[in-house]
Scaffold this active site. Structure first.
Site, short mmCIF file in Angstrom:
data_model
loop_
_atom_site.label_atom_id
_atom_site.label_comp_id
_atom_site.label_asym_id
_atom_site.label_seq_id
_atom_site.Cartn_x
_atom_site.Cartn_y
_atom_site.Cartn_z
N ASN A 462 0.84 -1.20 0.00
CA ASN A 462 0.00 0.00 0.00
C ASN A 462 0.88 1.25 0.00
OD1 ASN A 462 0.86 -0.59 2.68
ND2 ASN A 462 -0.64 0.85 3.46
N CYS A 464 1.88 3.05 2.39
CA CYS A 464 2.86 3.14 3.50
C CYS A 464 3.63 1.85 3.72
CB CYS A 464 2.15 3.56 4.79
SG CYS A 464 1.28 5.12 4.67
N GLU A 466 3.06 -1.23 4.69
CA GLU A 466 2.90 -2.19 5.77
C GLU A 466 1.83 -3.25 5.48
OE1 GLU A 466 -0.34 0.73 6.90
OE2 GLU A 466 1.53 0.70 5.80
#
Length: 781
Positions: A462, A464, A466
């Site tokens: 995604n 970010c 994670e």
């Protein structure tokens, strides 16, 4: 001078014959009584001098000035970090006064009627009507009795200011209405409203307790939107785009809908044919991925997140894709602006064999994915190496190389090429030092550790980095009826949804020092239930995302406050003790999280795709060496848990993920994610002034354990995260912190070591100037 009334209401709390100076002095006196070690006289003199020089200030203006004077006193070198709590206490009094005025109750009550607040904001269409529909007045009054106003005083000033400015509900005319503990109570009520009524109030109380004590933080969309009449609760989404014109445009439309509602988006572009490929058999006409990136760039700018910030979209491409060089240049600040997409974030998906080839300084082949499908009948991106050093991807890659060299894929340089692998890696690192990205996604390790590979494959992460969950494109079919009508049907793919919340490790440890691990287990039990409820409560505007959410019931339980936790324990970041402690803490969190999901499955059922998963077969636990012949020594009963999971299942297909937590960690008064601090003291810039901020719980006992991110050993950070990643079923938002003049060989070594340490992803490469490093060093000494 008498009190100048607030705009929009009558001040019910203060006698109009009382002066502004009197009110501010009284507030300051009461607040400073809790901090006898601080120089109250200097502060009082500064406030009094300012107020006397400006006799026409309103109470709000005078209160703001008193807060700024308190922040001016904040100084870590003189041992005065507690002035942030003085500023916060003054701000709390300001909020109480304004809320009492807006809602028309006596400020001496601190908090007015919760039921009246809900009625008011439902009438103004700010709160959702379901709060009043699902809870009786008697229940709401009972819950009001659980609110603890004293907890407002535990915030840092920047923490409460961030919560108040961004997340607390205001009236239609933008006046202060909701107070901090009411925001936490509304979140608890919203997330528990569909629970069995026999236990619902008890569950709301549990949720309120952990939220208001700041033991955990919900994701930003949940923090902002829970209980309200708009928005959804999930943070991020991941879509997969097929090599199909309708799919490309449909995906862009879905992304616009999600961006409008505050979601960040990851997008896999690797299926799309490269520049120079054919379209409908006409050679050389495809423009590749860049035009679609530019379209997404425009969407990110045009469709902002509820007017709060520009849309956030991260696009991912494979290192073997023929357009990889154009892709890597797209965020650079120089070159042809027609080929730039400055408003997109970027990530690269990397197979093991690419990193091996980089390390060996070998040649690397790049291809058009459409030509591979047409000539060889398979998609290279649809495979991965099932074992380290061998597997489907490298076998298929070798077949494609052989086909290219034999001429089956056309002339070299058109639809395929051969380049030094290090050239691609250099371009990656150049972009990282200039822009911070691309992010790194190690696709083989991700898919090897995927507990749900029986239902699909993971192509990218995604925004970010994670989240790692099964993905597939949504495609359309046209059906022509007998009367000549055309019905377009969508076949939903796996459109990933990220439902996040995070443990505040520092705060839990500070309050539960002697009971840390049992407190974590109790917290995680509540947290997993709250996260799971988000799935049923969510209102996602993209149907296939809702379907995926229901099929996998994926959540992302994470942490922040890692550096805070180390400092409270007296553990240096660069020590082996920190590495071992990371192993201990995150193994415990993993055990407790899986156990909580299993207990929830007993009550509510497993996720629909549980059968055949590695949770059911036990492979999940074997791969992480919790059980089986390679099991590592542990104080936790992994054999017992694996056996229970096989029988009872788990509620959630994906359970853990460590997100960046930038805003929520500020609110919670801790350090972000698993990152080291930037500095012991810095300034958060606002429109009109700067707010000084210090590292949490900074004191003579902790100061030596707060090293700057730019001074800690990055290789030690990698070792820490390697231990952590073993226990996290998804991934970790892991940043590198480097000087901007770092040698290419050093940065390359960091990437190689992260890959060898079985990282699934890395996030930003954050570089800084030597001046900042020198400043940090003087701060540390």
């Amino acid at each position: 001078m008498t009190i100048k009334k607030y705009k929009g209401g009558i001040n019910l709390a203060i006698d109009t014959t009382t002066t502004v100076q009197d009110v501010i002095k009284q507030r300051a006196q009461e607040v400073l009584a809790s901090y006898p070690q601080l120089d109250a006289q200097r502060f009082n003199d500064a406030v009094e001098d300012y107020l006397e020089s400006r006799p026409n200030l309103s109470l709000r203006e005078a209160s703001d000035q008193a807060i700024l004077r308190a922040l001016d006193e904040l100084d870590i070198e003189d041992g005065r970090p507690n002035w942030t709590y003085v500023a916060n206490a003054l701000f709390v009094e300001q909020l109480y006064t304004e809320a009492a005025e807006t809602r028309r109750y006596d400020v001496k009550e601190l908090y007015g009627s919760l039921y009246t607040l809900i009625q008011k904001l439902v009438e103004e269409s700010i709160y959702h009507t379901n709060i009043l529909e699902d809870y009786t007045e008697e229940e709401i009054n009972t819950l009001q009795g659980l609110i603890v106003p004293e907890r407002d005083k535990a915030f840092t000033y920047i923490g409460l200011r961030t919560l108040a400015d961004r997340y607390m509900a205001k009236s239609k005319n933008k006046f202060t209405c909701e107070l901090p503990q009411e925001r936490f109570m509304l979140i608890a009520m919203a997330l528990m409203r569909l629970e069995d009524k026999a236990q619902r109030l008890a569950l709301v109380q549990e949720a309120y307790e952990v939220l208001s004590k700041r033991y955990m933080a919900v994701a930003t969309p949940t923090l902002s939107n829970a209980g309200k009449s708009y928005g959804q609760f999930s943070s991020c989404f991941i879509d997969t785009v097929a090599d199909d014109l309708r799919c490309i445009y449909d995906s862009n439309s879905d992304i616009a809908d999600l961006s409008k509602n505050g979601g960040g988006i990851g997008l896999y572009l690797g299926h799309i044919r490269s520049r120079g490929s054919d379209i409908k058999g006409f050679p050389g006409v495809s423009q590749g991925v860049l035009p679609w990136m530019k379209q997404l760039n425009n969407t990110a700018v045009a469709v902002d997140q509820l007017g709060l910030r520009q849309g956030a979209i991260c696009v991912y491409l494979d290192t073997w894709h023929k357009d990889i060089f154009t892709f890597l240049d797209a965020k650079l600040n120089n070159g042809d602006e027609r080929k730039r997409t400055h408003d997109l974030f970027m990530g690269v998906t990397i197979p093991d064999i690419f990193m091996e080839t980089v390390e060996d300084r070998g040649d690397w082949y790049i291809f058009d994915p459409h030509t591979i499908r047409k000539v060889l009948g398979f998609s290279l991106e649809d495979s991965y190496d099932e074992e380290e050093g061998k597997g489907s991807f490298r076998n298929n890659y070798a077949k494609v190389v052989e086909a290219a060299e034999s001429g089956l894929l056309g002339e070299k340089g058109l639809l395929w090429d051969c380049v030094p692998a290090i050239d691609i890696m250099k371009r990656i690192m150049i972009s990282q030092l200039e822009t911070g990205s691309p992010f790194m996604f190690y696709r083989d390790e991700v898919n090897r550790k995927n507990a749900n590979k029986h239902k699909g494959m993971i192509y990218c992460s995604n925004l970010c980095t994670e989240i790692t969950q099964n993905q597939s494109p949504t495609v359309t079919e046209e059906v022509r009826t007998e009367d000549g009508k055309i019905i377009i049907t969508k076949i939903p793919g796996d459109f990933v949804v990220c439902n996040l919340s995070s443990i505040n490790l520092g705060e839990v440890y500070k309050r539960e020092r002697e009971n840390f691990f049992p407190a974590l287990r109790a917290l995680i039990r509540i947290q997993v239930r709250m996260l799971d409820n988000v799935i049923d409560l969510n209102n996602i505007p993209v149907p296939q995302a809702q379907t995926t959410n229901n099929n996998y019931r994926a959540v992302g339980l994470g942490t922040f406050g890692w550096h805070h936790l180390l400092a409270l324990n007296g553990i240096m970041w660069d020590s082996e003790e920190a590495v071992e402690y990371a192993d201990t803490v995150y193994e415990f969190i993993a055990h407790a999280s899986i156990e909580a999901s299993m207990e929830l499955a007993k009550e509510k059922g497993t996720y629909p795709y549980f059968a055949g998963s590695e949770f059911e077969t036990g492979k999940y636990f074997e791969r992480r060496e919790y059980i089986g012949e390679n099991a590592q020594e542990s104080d936790l009963d992994w054999d017992g848990l694996a056996a229970e999971v096989a029988v009872n299942g788990v509620r959630n297909a994906y359970i853990m993920a460590v997100a960046p937590n930038a805003s929520t960690s500020i609110i919670a008064g801790s350090t972000a994610s698993i990152d080291p601090i930037f500095r012991k003291m810095y300034a958060e810039e606002k429109r009109d002034y700067k707010i000084p901020v210090t590292a949490p719980d900074l004191s003579p006992a902790t100061t030596w354990f707060y090293q700057s991110a730019y001074l800690v050993d990055q290789l030690q950070s990698i070792k820490q995260n390697s231990r952590r990643q073993r226990h996290i079923d998804q991934a970790v938002s892991f940043n590198f912190y480097v000087p901007n003049d770092i040698r290419a060989a050093e940065l390359l070594n960091l990437h190689l070591q992260a890959w060898k340490a079985k990282f699934k992803t890395t996030y930003y490469v954050r570089s800084t100037s030597q001046a900042v490093i020198d400043d940090c060093e003087s701060c540390h000494s």
